[in-house]
Design a protein around this motif. Structure first.
Motif, PDB file in Angstrom:
ATOM      1  N   ASN A  29     -36.966 -49.682  56.970  1.00  0.00           N
ATOM      2  CA  ASN A  29     -36.376 -51.015  56.861  1.00  0.00           C
ATOM      3  C   ASN A  29     -35.691 -51.182  55.518  1.00  0.00           C
ATOM      4  OD1 ASN A  29     -37.363 -51.655  59.351  1.00  0.00           O
ATOM      5  ND2 ASN A  29     -39.088 -52.837  58.595  1.00  0.00           N
ATOM      6  N   VAL A  30     -34.491 -51.727  55.545  1.00  0.00           N
ATOM      7  CA  VAL A  30     -33.750 -52.011  54.320  1.00  0.00           C
ATOM      8  C   VAL A  30     -34.048 -53.455  53.927  1.00  0.00           C
ATOM      9  CG1 VAL A  30     -31.437 -52.228  53.326  1.00  0.00           C
ATOM     10  CG2 VAL A  30     -31.935 -50.372  54.915  1.00  0.00           C
ATOM     11  N   PRO A  31     -34.488 -53.678  52.690  1.00  0.00           N
ATOM     12  CA  PRO A  31     -34.763 -55.062  52.262  1.00  0.00           C
ATOM     13  C   PRO A  31     -33.527 -55.947  52.442  1.00  0.00           C
ATOM     14  CG  PRO A  31     -35.500 -53.501  50.600  1.00  0.00           C
ATOM     15  CD  PRO A  31     -34.722 -52.728  51.619  1.00  0.00           C
ATOM     16  N   GLN A  32     -33.770 -57.174  52.838  1.00  0.00           N
ATOM     17  CA  GLN A  32     -32.684 -58.117  53.100  1.00  0.00           C
ATOM     18  C   GLN A  32     -32.840 -59.332  52.200  1.00  0.00           C
ATOM     19  OE1 GLN A  32     -31.062 -58.774  57.190  1.00  0.00           O
ATOM     20  NE2 GLN A  32     -32.181 -60.685  56.960  1.00  0.00           N
ATOM     21  N   ILE A  33     -31.803 -59.617  51.430  1.00  0.00           N
ATOM     22  CA  ILE A  33     -31.773 -60.747  50.516  1.00  0.00           C
ATOM     23  C   ILE A  33     -30.940 -61.855  51.148  1.00  0.00           C
ATOM     24  CG2 ILE A  33     -30.991 -61.557  48.254  1.00  0.00           C
ATOM     25  CD1 ILE A  33     -31.094 -58.575  47.370  1.00  0.00           C
ATOM     26  N   GLY A  34     -31.443 -63.066  51.103  1.00  0.00           N
ATOM     27  CA  GLY A  34     -30.650 -64.219  51.496  1.00  0.00           C
ATOM     28  C   GLY A  34     -30.107 -64.868  50.234  1.00  0.00           C
ATOM     29  N   LEU A  35     -28.805 -64.930  50.102  1.00  0.00           N
ATOM     30  CA  LEU A  35     -28.182 -65.539  48.926  1.00  0.00           C
ATOM     31  C   LEU A  35     -27.595 -66.886  49.338  1.00  0.00           C
ATOM     32  CD1 LEU A  35     -27.506 -65.032  45.919  1.00  0.00           C
ATOM     33  CD2 LEU A  35     -25.307 -64.189  46.675  1.00  0.00           C
ATOM     34  N   LEU A  36     -28.152 -67.953  48.809  1.00  0.00           N
ATOM     35  CA  LEU A  36     -27.758 -69.317  49.168  1.00  0.00           C
ATOM     36  C   LEU A  36     -27.047 -69.943  47.979  1.00  0.00           C
ATOM     37  CD1 LEU A  36     -27.928 -71.697  51.178  1.00  0.00           C
ATOM     38  CD2 LEU A  36     -30.175 -72.222  50.197  1.00  0.00           C
ATOM     39  N   ARG A  37     -25.764 -70.270  48.149  1.00  0.00           N
ATOM     40  CA  ARG A  37     -24.963 -70.799  47.042  1.00  0.00           C
ATOM     41  C   ARG A  37     -24.291 -72.107  47.450  1.00  0.00           C
ATOM     42  NH1 ARG A  37     -25.431 -69.824  42.339  1.00  0.00           N
ATOM     43  NH2 ARG A  37     -23.268 -69.642  41.812  1.00  0.00           N
ATOM     44  N   ILE A  38     -24.199 -73.023  46.499  1.00  0.00           N
ATOM     45  CA  ILE A  38     -23.545 -74.314  46.735  1.00  0.00           C
ATOM     46  C   ILE A  38     -22.027 -74.166  46.825  1.00  0.00           C
ATOM     47  CG2 ILE A  38     -23.443 -74.921  44.293  1.00  0.00           C
ATOM     48  CD1 ILE A  38     -24.199 -77.600  46.768  1.00  0.00           C
ATOM     49  N   GLY A  39     -21.478 -73.174  46.140  1.00  0.00           N
ATOM     50  CA  GLY A  39     -20.031 -73.016  46.043  1.00  0.00           C
ATOM     51  C   GLY A  39     -19.428 -72.176  47.142  1.00  0.00           C
ATOM     52  N   SER A  40     -18.337 -71.520  46.775  1.00  0.00           N
ATOM     53  CA  SER A  40     -17.569 -70.674  47.684  1.00  0.00           C
ATOM     54  C   SER A  40     -17.252 -69.368  46.970  1.00  0.00           C
ATOM     55  CB  SER A  40     -16.236 -71.338  48.040  1.00  0.00           C
ATOM     56  OG  SER A  40     -16.404 -72.675  48.398  1.00  0.00           O
ATOM     57  N   PRO A  41     -17.031 -68.305  47.745  1.00  0.00           N
ATOM     58  CA  PRO A  41     -16.580 -67.081  47.087  1.00  0.00           C
ATOM     59  C   PRO A  41     -15.112 -67.228  46.685  1.00  0.00           C
ATOM     60  CG  PRO A  41     -16.820 -66.747  49.461  1.00  0.00           C
ATOM     61  CD  PRO A  41     -17.233 -68.152  49.170  1.00  0.00           C
ATOM     62  N   PRO A  42     -14.617 -66.529  45.716  1.00  0.00           N
ATOM     63  CA  PRO A  42     -15.334 -65.619  44.828  1.00  0.00           C
ATOM     64  C   PRO A  42     -16.156 -66.405  43.803  1.00  0.00           C
ATOM     65  CG  PRO A  42     -13.060 -65.755  44.134  1.00  0.00           C
ATOM     66  CD  PRO A  42     -13.198 -66.610  45.376  1.00  0.00           C
ATOM     67  N   ASP A  43     -17.289 -65.841  43.450  1.00  0.00           N
ATOM     68  CA  ASP A  43     -18.247 -66.495  42.560  1.00  0.00           C
ATOM     69  C   ASP A  43     -18.642 -65.501  41.469  1.00  0.00           C
ATOM     70  OD1 ASP A  43     -20.480 -67.604  41.359  1.00  0.00           O
ATOM     71  OD2 ASP A  43     -21.469 -68.128  43.227  1.00  0.00           O
ATOM     72  N   PRO A  44     -18.362 -65.807  40.184  1.00  0.00           N
ATOM     73  CA  PRO A  44     -18.690 -64.853  39.123  1.00  0.00           C
ATOM     74  C   PRO A  44     -20.186 -64.563  39.016  1.00  0.00           C
ATOM     75  CG  PRO A  44     -17.882 -66.922  38.178  1.00  0.00           C
ATOM     76  CD  PRO A  44     -17.719 -67.010  39.663  1.00  0.00           C
ATOM     77  N   LEU A  45     -21.042 -65.533  39.317  1.00  0.00           N
ATOM     78  CA  LEU A  45     -22.480 -65.283  39.282  1.00  0.00           C
ATOM     79  C   LEU A  45     -22.897 -64.323  40.391  1.00  0.00           C
ATOM     80  CD1 LEU A  45     -23.941 -68.799  38.459  1.00  0.00           C
ATOM     81  CD2 LEU A  45     -23.794 -66.820  36.962  1.00  0.00           C
ATOM     82  N   ASN A  46     -22.268 -64.435  41.546  1.00  0.00           N
ATOM     83  CA  ASN A  46     -22.542 -63.525  42.644  1.00  0.00           C
ATOM     84  C   ASN A  46     -22.182 -62.098  42.251  1.00  0.00           C
ATOM     85  OD1 ASN A  46     -23.144 -62.786  45.411  1.00  0.00           O
ATOM     86  ND2 ASN A  46     -20.940 -62.575  45.653  1.00  0.00           N
ATOM     87  N   GLU A  47     -21.056 -61.945  41.617  1.00  0.00           N
ATOM     88  CA  GLU A  47     -20.617 -60.610  41.188  1.00  0.00           C
ATOM     89  C   GLU A  47     -21.570 -60.042  40.137  1.00  0.00           C
ATOM     90  OE1 GLU A  47     -18.937 -57.464  42.023  1.00  0.00           O
ATOM     91  OE2 GLU A  47     -18.416 -59.233  43.186  1.00  0.00           O
ATOM     92  N   ALA A  48     -22.022 -60.878  39.209  1.00  0.00           N
ATOM     93  CA  ALA A  48     -22.984 -60.441  38.190  1.00  0.00           C
ATOM     94  C   ALA A  48     -24.304 -60.047  38.844  1.00  0.00           C
ATOM     95  CB  ALA A  48     -23.203 -61.547  37.163  1.00  0.00           C
ATOM     96  N   PHE A  49     -24.704 -60.790  39.853  1.00  0.00           N
ATOM     97  CA  PHE A  49     -25.935 -60.490  40.582  1.00  0.00           C
ATOM     98  C   PHE A  49     -25.827 -59.121  41.259  1.00  0.00           C
ATOM     99  CE2 PHE A  49     -28.156 -60.881  44.738  1.00  0.00           C
ATOM    100  CZ  PHE A  49     -29.447 -60.860  44.260  1.00  0.00           C
ATOM    101  N   ARG A  50     -24.731 -58.887  41.942  1.00  0.00           N
ATOM    102  CA  ARG A  50     -24.531 -57.598  42.622  1.00  0.00           C
ATOM    103  C   ARG A  50     -24.497 -56.449  41.615  1.00  0.00           C
ATOM    104  NH1 ARG A  50     -19.579 -58.064  46.290  1.00  0.00           N
ATOM    105  NH2 ARG A  50     -20.174 -55.961  46.810  1.00  0.00           N
ATOM    106  N   GLN A  51     -23.856 -56.683  40.481  1.00  0.00           N
ATOM    107  CA  GLN A  51     -23.802 -55.658  39.439  1.00  0.00           C
ATOM    108  C   GLN A  51     -25.198 -55.381  38.884  1.00  0.00           C
ATOM    109  OE1 GLN A  51     -21.047 -56.494  36.299  1.00  0.00           O
ATOM    110  NE2 GLN A  51     -21.562 -54.645  35.157  1.00  0.00           N
ATOM    111  N   GLY A  52     -25.994 -56.445  38.676  1.00  0.00           N
ATOM    112  CA  GLY A  52     -27.360 -56.273  38.206  1.00  0.00           C
ATOM    113  C   GLY A  52     -28.197 -55.465  39.182  1.00  0.00           C
TER     114      GLY A  52
END
Length: 186
Positions: A29-52
């Motif tokens: 099983n591959v772990p599954q993350i639910g990412l819940l955001r108030i905004g819309s893509p593109p999102d700089p925090l989302n990109e930082a999260f993926r990079q992290g």
């Protein structure tokens, strides 16, 4: 803290939480993350999260899946989107601001990693900062001591200062504004 640093910190908290949540699952099983955001893509925090995540060895689509839910700036959609992530049985939900409250109302069991939230205790997501309990973890900028420290540092830096303006969103940081006012008077 930069967006990149915040992304790495949140990714680390997420990996620790997700590893506990998926420990009992089969290795396939591959772990599954639910990412819940108030905004819309593109999102700089989302990109930082993926990079992290990537810096920690987690690559979306290879050894981790991310289910994105965007409220498109409409907070009233957050509850429905959080419930959708719960129905998908994600291993962990990552959110910030009002999304954390919506996720907290949607599930008492799925771990929730809050990116940053002002007052999880007041929102009923944590019993206290010292002993939060429940299923929410992450970062908070709330601290009764912080505004007083800011005023102290300001006074040390500018000893002759006599007037200070505090710019904030009173609904988001009312306690910090109150403590700032008390500290400034003293």
């Amino acid at each position: 803290m930069t967006h990149r640093q915040a992304g790495v910190v949140i990714a680390m908290a997420l990996v620790m939480t997700a590893s506990l949540a998926t420990e009992a699952q089969q290795a396939a099983n591959v772990p599954q993350i639910g990412l819940l955001r108030i905004g819309s893509p593109p999102d700089p925090l989302n990109e930082a999260f993926r990079q992290g995540l990537q810096e920690l060895g987690y690559v979306e689509g290879r050894n981790i899946r991310i289910e994105y839910r965007w409220a498109e700036g409409r907070p009233e959609r957050l509850s429905t989107l959080a419930a959708d992530l719960v129905r998908l049985k994600v291993d962990v939900i990552v959110s910030g601001g009002p999304g954390v409250g919506a996720a907290g109302q949607a599930t008492p069991t799925i771990p929730i990693v809050m990116a940053v939230l002002n007052d999880p205790v007041r929102l009923g997501l944590a019993a206290s900062l010292a002993r939060p309990g429940g299923n929410v973890t992450g970062l908070t900028i709330l601290s009764e001591e912080l505004p007083g420290k800011w005023m102290e540092l300001l006074k040390e830096t500018l000893p002759r200062i006599s007037r200070v303006a505090v710019l904030s969103d009173p609904q988001a940081t009312a306690d910090q504004v109150r403590v700032s006012e008390v500290s400034a008077r003293s």
